[in-house]
Each structure stands twice: as structure tokens, then as C-alpha cells.
Design a protein around this motif. Structure first.
Motif, short mmCIF file in Angstrom:
data_model
loop_
_atom_site.label_atom_id
_atom_site.label_comp_id
_atom_site.label_asym_id
_atom_site.label_seq_id
_atom_site.Cartn_x
_atom_site.Cartn_y
_atom_site.Cartn_z
N ALA A 151 0.84 -1.20 0.00
CA ALA A 151 0.00 0.00 0.00
C ALA A 151 0.87 1.25 0.00
O ALA A 151 1.99 1.25 0.53
N ALA A 152 0.37 2.31 -0.60
CA ALA A 152 1.02 3.62 -0.57
C ALA A 152 -0.06 4.67 -0.33
O ALA A 152 -1.25 4.44 -0.59
N ARG A 153 0.36 5.81 0.14
CA ARG A 153 -0.60 6.86 0.50
C ARG A 153 -1.19 7.54 -0.73
O ARG A 153 -0.55 7.64 -1.77
N GLU A 154 -2.44 8.00 -0.56
CA GLU A 154 -3.10 8.84 -1.54
C GLU A 154 -3.63 10.09 -0.83
O GLU A 154 -3.40 10.27 0.37
N ASP A 155 -4.32 10.93 -1.54
CA ASP A 155 -4.88 12.15 -0.95
C ASP A 155 -5.77 11.80 0.24
O ASP A 155 -6.61 10.90 0.15
N SER A 156 -5.60 12.50 1.33
CA SER A 156 -6.35 12.20 2.55
C SER A 156 -7.84 12.43 2.40
O SER A 156 -8.64 11.90 3.18
N SER A 157 -8.24 13.21 1.39
CA SER A 157 -9.67 13.49 1.20
C SER A 157 -10.36 12.43 0.34
O SER A 157 -11.58 12.45 0.19
N ALA A 158 -9.59 11.51 -0.22
CA ALA A 158 -10.17 10.47 -1.07
C ALA A 158 -10.94 9.46 -0.24
O ALA A 158 -10.74 9.33 0.98
N LYS A 159 -11.83 8.73 -0.87
CA LYS A 159 -12.60 7.70 -0.17
C LYS A 159 -11.68 6.71 0.50
O LYS A 159 -11.91 6.28 1.63
N PHE A 160 -10.64 6.28 -0.21
CA PHE A 160 -9.56 5.48 0.36
C PHE A 160 -8.30 6.34 0.32
O PHE A 160 -7.94 6.83 -0.76
N ASP A 161 -7.66 6.54 1.47
CA ASP A 161 -6.45 7.38 1.46
C ASP A 161 -5.19 6.56 1.17
O ASP A 161 -4.08 6.97 1.49
N TYR A 162 -5.38 5.41 0.56
CA TYR A 162 -4.25 4.58 0.14
C TYR A 162 -4.66 3.83 -1.12
O TYR A 162 -5.85 3.71 -1.46
N SER A 163 -3.65 3.32 -1.81
CA SER A 163 -3.89 2.45 -2.97
C SER A 163 -2.97 1.24 -2.86
O SER A 163 -2.03 1.22 -2.07
N LEU A 164 -3.26 0.23 -3.64
CA LEU A 164 -2.51 -1.02 -3.63
C LEU A 164 -1.81 -1.21 -4.97
O LEU A 164 -2.36 -0.86 -6.02
#
Length: 362
Positions: free
Chosen positions: A19-32
Motif C-alpha cells: 500500500a502507498a498513501r493517496e490524498d487524505s480526502s479520497a474515499k480510500f487514502d491509500y492504494s494497492l
């Protein structure tokens, strides 16, 4: 490294859910991180998996690893801590091993294959090991992308023992402690290629767009950072194809929207141990389906089910009669229905509610 064809025993393997971080406002703040297999290594069009591969005894179980870990001050107790505190008994798959626990070897497999396939080295340096307090957390993970990583990637691809040589060259340790057990799957007995695969999970502090990947061209066609929900959606609309066991794990990950919650849950659940799960396949009019432990159709010795079990009647009739189920129903490669009404094993998550179907309503 591509596995050779083997119709006999189940070969140990390991994969890494990264996993890595994504924008904190996104539905999921991480992606795989999902990699799309090349035509040479894929089983299906747009076949995507988590990075990983087959255990290599000469490389991943070499006694030289112990000597190298000791040179950093890592003790036998530090290594045993990876699994000794787990509540349930360890399966033979993870507890066997020649020079040390197979669990340690398979963590090395997962990290080696991740470097080989996408050029990412998850490691810790001497400073990180010295400052590590084993009672409060894991050694700090460094994400190294050496300038000559293409050269090293090919060396490791051609000879798995070169992973240790790479670590010595950079004076770093693979960060085994940052990996948490997520699941263990055995391929169905109907499969021609048989594997026991442990899926570990870990996370980068960096955002995915800041992570520079180097894809191994013989095995990897492309790489994609996807939130769990997007991975599910893309697998259903045909953009990608996820093996059914990965689809099941993705549906569990969909419950966790925040990276911190993912890490906290993974760490706590990993301490409970992991049951090895082998699907059993059935056929009926209209589809095939794989049943999992807890399902009323599951058998005591799934390894003996080398052919799909034939049931009379339609899938609709079988669904109406089902009372206790934990299964995935395959209408075609991209139309797969997940359904479970049994408590998850080992403190795990149930399938996310939006993709967990009640069979009586089908």
C-alpha cells in the motif's frame, strides 16, 4: 522469476500486498500496487496480481542470511518474534525450513520478488536497526531505488542469490518485520500448477505518485496503483482480471478506508495466525463455484478433490437451498459473485457488505 511447470506437490510462494498513501480526502487514502502479467507469464487477458513469486531454497533459505542479520546485531529472538507470539499453531507450510523458519524465508521471497518485478527494495539500515525498539514497533523502512537498480534487478532475476549480494552491497537488511500476514491460499487441487502462497501486507509512507517503479520486462507488462474498491470494479468490468482468491481478499480490504486503520488491523490480526485455505470446486447448470472453509459444501480433505464435483440442478436452486455458505460463484471470468454468511477465521474481516451477496436474493 517465472515458476516452472509442476504437477506434483504444492510449491511454497509469497506475495506482497503493498500500500502507498493517496490524498487524505479520497474515499480510500491509500492504494494497492497491482502488476499486470506479461503475455509470457499470464493465465488470462489483463491478468493482475500482487508482486510475488516462488520460494527459492538456495537463495531464501541460505544460512548466509543468518550471519548477515547477526552482523547488524539482530538476534535469534528478534527473528523468532516474527511468528512466535501468534495464538494459533503454525502450519507446516510456515514452520518447516532447513536453516531457519520457513516464515522468515518466505518474507525474504516476497521482498526479493518485489525488487525483481518492480524495482522496490524495502529495507532497513544499521541506524534503523540500532534505534529499533522491538517492543514498540518495527524497524523503520527505507525505500531504496539505487542508481544501478536495473543492473541489480537483472542480476536478481537471473540468479536469486544475488538479492543477498545486493543487500550486502548497499549495507541494508530486508525489513522482514514490516510485513504482516494477511492470508494463506492453496491453489485448488484441480489446478495443474500447485502453490501454497502466503500474502503479506505492508505500507509505504510515500504517496504512490512519488514511488518510482522499474518493471521487469519479461514478467511485468504494466503496474497500477488502485484503491481496493477500484480494483474490485475494474475486475468486474473487464479492465483487469484478478484471480478469484485475490478478488476475495480485495473484498475484505474494501472495509478499510484509512491507511492507519489498515496497518493497525493487519498488525493485530497477524498475531492471531493464519489458516491455510484451499478452495473446492463444484459445477452445476450455469456456472462453477469455489467453496471455502465454513461452507456447508466444504469437504474434510480438499486436497483430494482433483476434479470439480458435479451437482444436479441450477445455480438458482442451489442458492435457494444454501443455509451456511462461504463461496465465490463464477459465471465467467469477469462475472463473479462473492457470498459468505459465516464468521471469518483468525479474526479476519468479513467481505465488504456491498459485494457480499445473500444467496437467497440471487
Amino acid at each position: 522469476m517465472v515458476a516452472t511447470h509442476d504437477t506434483g506437490t504444492y510449491r511454497p510462494s509469497a506475495s506482497l500486498i503493498l500500500a502507498a498513501r493517496e490524498d487524505s480526502s479520497a474515499k480510500f487514502d491509500y492504494s494497492l500496487l497491482l502488476i499486470k502479467r506479461s503475455e509470457r507469464t499470464s493465465y488470462a487477458l489483463n491478468h493482475c496480481v500482487f508482486p510475488g513469486g516462488v520460494f527459492d531454497a538456495g537463495a531464501d533459505e541460505s544460512p548466509e542470511w543468518i550471519t548477515y542479520f547477526q552482523s547488524f546485531g539482530v538476534t535469534d529472538e528478534d527473528l523468532k518474534r516474527l511468528s512466535s507470539d501468534q495464538v494459533s499453531a503454525r502450519s507446516k507450510f510456515l514452520s518447516s525450513g532447513q536453516n531457519f523458519s520457513r516464515d522468515i524465508s518466505l518474507r525474504l521471497t516476497a521482498l526479493r520478488e518485489t525488487f525483481e518485478e518492480v524495482g522496490l527494495l524495502l529495507c532497513s539500515n544499521e541506524e534503523g536497526i540500532r534505534s529499533w525498539n522491538c517492543t514498540t514497533g518495527d524497524p523503520r523502512t527505507l525505500l531504496l531505488q539505487p542508481e544501478d537498480r536495473s543492473h541489480w534487478q537483472q542480476r536478481v532475476h537471473n540468479d536469486a542469490t544475488q538479492f543477498l549480494a545486493l543487500c550486502r552491497h548497499l549495507r541494508v537488511l530486508p525489513n522482514l518485520w514490516s510485513l504482516q500476514e494477511w492470508s494463506i491460499w492453496r491453489t485448488p487441487a484441480t489446478a495443474s500448477r500447485k502453490y501454497d502462497t502466503v500474502y503479506y501486507i505492508t505500507a509505504l509512507q510515500a504517496q504512490s505518485k512519488q514511488v518510482s517503479l522499474l518493471l521487469e520486462p519479461q514478467e511485468v507488462a504494466s503496474a497500477h496503483w488502485l484503491a481496493p474498491e477500484d480494483a474490485w470494479t475494474h475486475s468486474q468490468d473487464g479492465t483487469i482480471w484478478l484471480p478469484f482468491m485475490l478478488l476475495y481478499d480485495t473484498a475484505r480490504l474494501m472495509n478499510l478506508h484509512r491507511l492507519e486503520n489498515l496497518l493497525k488491523f493487519s498488525r493485530e490480526r497477524s498475531a492471531l495466525g493464519t489458516t491455510l485455505v484451499q478452495p473446492v470446486y463444484y459445477r452445476c447448470d450455469g456456472c462453477m463455484f469455489g467453496v471455502l472453509p465454513g461452507d456447508e459444501l466444504y469437504v474434510n480433505q480438499p486436497e483430494n478433490c482433483t476434479q470439480a464435483i458435479i451437482l444436479s440442478g441450477s445455480v438458482a436452486e442451489l442458492n435457494r437451498r444454501a443455509r451456511q455458505y462461504n463461496r465465490y460463484i463464477i459465471y465467467d471470468f469477469h462475472k463473479v459473485v462473492l457470498a459468505s454468511n459465516v464468521p471469518p477465521f483468525d479474526g479476519h474481516l468479513q467481505l465488504q457488505a456491498n459485494v457480499n451477496t445473500q444467496l437467497a436474493k440471487l
